[in-house]
Design a protein around this motif. Structure first.
Motif, short mmCIF file in Angstrom:
data_model
loop_
_atom_site.label_atom_id
_atom_site.label_comp_id
_atom_site.label_asym_id
_atom_site.label_seq_id
_atom_site.Cartn_x
_atom_site.Cartn_y
_atom_site.Cartn_z
N ILE A 134 0.85 -1.19 0.00
CA ILE A 134 0.00 0.00 0.00
C ILE A 134 0.89 1.24 0.00
O ILE A 134 1.54 1.54 1.00
CB ILE A 134 -0.93 0.02 1.23
CG1 ILE A 134 -1.81 -1.24 1.25
CG2 ILE A 134 -1.79 1.27 1.24
CD1 ILE A 134 -2.67 -1.37 2.49
N PRO A 135 0.94 1.97 -1.12
CA PRO A 135 1.71 3.21 -1.14
C PRO A 135 1.02 4.26 -0.28
O PRO A 135 -0.18 4.52 -0.44
CB PRO A 135 1.70 3.62 -2.62
CG PRO A 135 1.21 2.41 -3.37
CD PRO A 135 0.34 1.67 -2.43
N VAL A 136 1.76 4.87 0.62
CA VAL A 136 1.18 5.86 1.53
C VAL A 136 1.17 7.22 0.86
O VAL A 136 2.22 7.75 0.47
CB VAL A 136 1.96 5.92 2.86
CG1 VAL A 136 1.39 7.01 3.77
CG2 VAL A 136 1.93 4.55 3.54
N LEU A 137 -0.02 7.79 0.69
CA LEU A 137 -0.16 9.12 0.10
C LEU A 137 -0.01 10.21 1.17
O LEU A 137 0.66 11.21 0.96
CB LEU A 137 -1.53 9.23 -0.58
CG LEU A 137 -1.90 10.60 -1.15
CD1 LEU A 137 -0.96 10.98 -2.29
CD2 LEU A 137 -3.34 10.61 -1.64
N VAL A 138 -0.66 9.99 2.31
CA VAL A 138 -0.64 10.97 3.40
C VAL A 138 -0.45 10.25 4.72
O VAL A 138 -1.05 9.20 4.95
CB VAL A 138 -1.97 11.76 3.46
CG1 VAL A 138 -1.87 12.88 4.51
CG2 VAL A 138 -2.34 12.33 2.10
N ARG A 175 -0.81 6.88 14.69
CA ARG A 175 -0.54 7.35 13.32
C ARG A 175 -1.58 6.80 12.35
O ARG A 175 -2.11 5.69 12.53
CB ARG A 175 0.85 6.91 12.85
CG ARG A 175 2.00 7.31 13.75
CD ARG A 175 2.08 8.82 13.96
NE ARG A 175 2.35 9.54 12.71
CZ ARG A 175 2.28 10.87 12.62
NH1 ARG A 175 1.93 11.61 13.67
NH2 ARG A 175 2.58 11.46 11.47
N ALA A 176 -1.88 7.57 11.33
CA ALA A 176 -2.81 7.15 10.27
C ALA A 176 -2.11 7.27 8.93
O ALA A 176 -1.47 8.29 8.63
CB ALA A 176 -4.06 8.02 10.30
N PHE A 177 -2.21 6.22 8.12
CA PHE A 177 -1.60 6.18 6.79
C PHE A 177 -2.72 6.06 5.76
O PHE A 177 -3.53 5.13 5.81
CB PHE A 177 -0.64 5.00 6.69
CG PHE A 177 0.44 5.00 7.74
CD1 PHE A 177 1.61 5.71 7.55
CD2 PHE A 177 0.26 4.32 8.94
CE1 PHE A 177 2.59 5.73 8.52
CE2 PHE A 177 1.24 4.34 9.91
CZ PHE A 177 2.41 5.05 9.70
N ILE A 178 -2.77 7.00 4.82
CA ILE A 178 -3.88 7.07 3.88
C ILE A 178 -3.38 6.85 2.46
O ILE A 178 -2.36 7.41 2.05
CB ILE A 178 -4.59 8.44 3.98
CG1 ILE A 178 -4.99 8.72 5.44
CG2 ILE A 178 -5.82 8.48 3.08
CD1 ILE A 178 -5.54 10.11 5.66
#
Length: 355
Positions: free
Chosen positions: A62-66, A142-145
């Motif tokens: 999953i590539p992290v955008l934000v 932390r949150a990874f979007i």
């Protein structure tokens, strides 16, 4: 670039160490914040995504955008960056996986972030098969979007025929297993689990003659245990309401008399019959129009030969092979579904070509 890697639990260290070898100089956190089945990678390698996918232990990349704090307001504020990747003519959904304790739920995130993205993009929400999926992975504080193609999430799509529509017309007639009490219960569990897994219309336990009541009791207990275990899994896994398969006991010969009189489609699986390939076209068509499909399956010994005369089909599923008792239901139903799906796809093509 930052990536969140998902693996089977217990395989994160193996995957993480391979990633370190493939991406020297990158930062690799195995089980970030103590959560198993995860690897967090930060790298400058532009080929990182492809390289990581070469590792068999890796299930998803999953590539992290934000990246934000695990705070509902901050997550919603990230919508402006996310909106740049979603076109007005596309559909989207928000999916959140939350690990740890927070003062909000995953549904809260889905609702709030989804509303903000819709406001910014005017794109429609589609929970079944969206064009884009906004994936929110929350690990502790932390949150990874990410924004991912919807195809990755499409278990149930319009181009897939729903097998449940066929199996909801299937009645399984299963001869019970007899002998040692423990074996009776074990086989009962496997049969109960299989019948519930396919969500058939009914499971009929059908002795062909007088049998030991306690052996039958153990078999039925097993059926109930197996059915309940599968039912609980289905309730958690499926987005629709799952029916519990009715289970009854009936004399095998009376089942044949009743079902034959009521013009049901009767199918017996037995090595003495023709192969499935020989009868598949006519059988599939008959299944398509049948109100009820009754499938007879033996146990330790086959269905009595005298009943063959009353069946519409006697079919050999795998020539020169005899299935174990617990494999009878899956083997029969999967085989029938394959020929049925081939038939309805062919019917669809014929309809479209003629229209």
């Amino acid at each position: 670039m930052k990536f969140l890697i998902k693996t089977q639990r217990g395989m994160e260290a193996v995957a993480g160490n391979y990633i370190k070898e493939l991406l020297p100089g990158s930062k690799v956190w195995i089980s970030p914040m103590g959560y198993s089945g995860l690897v967090l990678v930060e790298t400058e390698d532009e080929e990182a995504y492809k390289k990581i996918l070469e590792i068999p232990e890796v299930e998803r990349v999953i590539p992290v955008l934000v990246e934000t704090k695990a705070d509902l307001e901050e997550i919603v504020n990230a919508a402006e960056l996310i909106a740049e990747l979603i076109d007005e003519n596309e559909t989207f959904s928000v999916k959140t996986k939350r690990r740890g304790k927070h003062d909000f739920s995953s549904i809260d995130v889905n609702r709030a972030l989804g509303a903000k993205i819709r406001e910014l993009t005017m794109a429609d929400v589609n929970l079944s098969w969206p064009d884009k999926v906004v994936q929110v992975e929350i690990l502790g504080d932390r949150a990874f979007i990410s924004v991912l193609p919807g195809e990755e999430y499409r278990k149930y799509t319009p181009d897939k025929f729903n097998a449940r529509k066929l199996f909801s017309r299937v009645v399984l007639v299963q001869m019970p297993y007899w002998g040692d009490y423990k074996a009776c219960r074990n086989f009962g569990e496997k049969i109960g689990r299989a019948a519930q897994a396919f969500e058939v219309k009914e499971l009929i336990i059908a002795p062909k003659e007088k049998m030991n009541a306690y052996e039958l009791m153990e078999f039925i207990k097993g059926v109930r245990i197996g059915q309940e275990s599968r039912y609980q899994i289905q309730k958690e896994a499926y987005p629709w309401e799952v029916p519990k398969v009715p289970v009854s006991v009936w004399d095998l010969y009376q089942v044949v008399r009743d079902k034959r009189r009521n013009k049901r489609l009767l199918i017996i699986t037995d090595p003495k019959g023709p192969t499935l390939a020989e009868v598949k076209d006519k059988l599939a068509r008959d299944m398509h129009y049948a109100k009820e499909i009754v499938v007879f399956i033996g146990s330790r010994e086959g269905i009595p030969r005298g009943l063959f005369r009353f069946a519409d089909y006697v079919v050999d599923l795998a020539p020169y092979m005899t299935f174990a008792t617990e494999h009878g239901i899956p083997a029969a139903l999967v085989s029938l579904w394959e020929i049925y799906e081939e038939f309805i796809r062919g019917e669809g093509e014929n309809d479209s070509s003629g229209s």
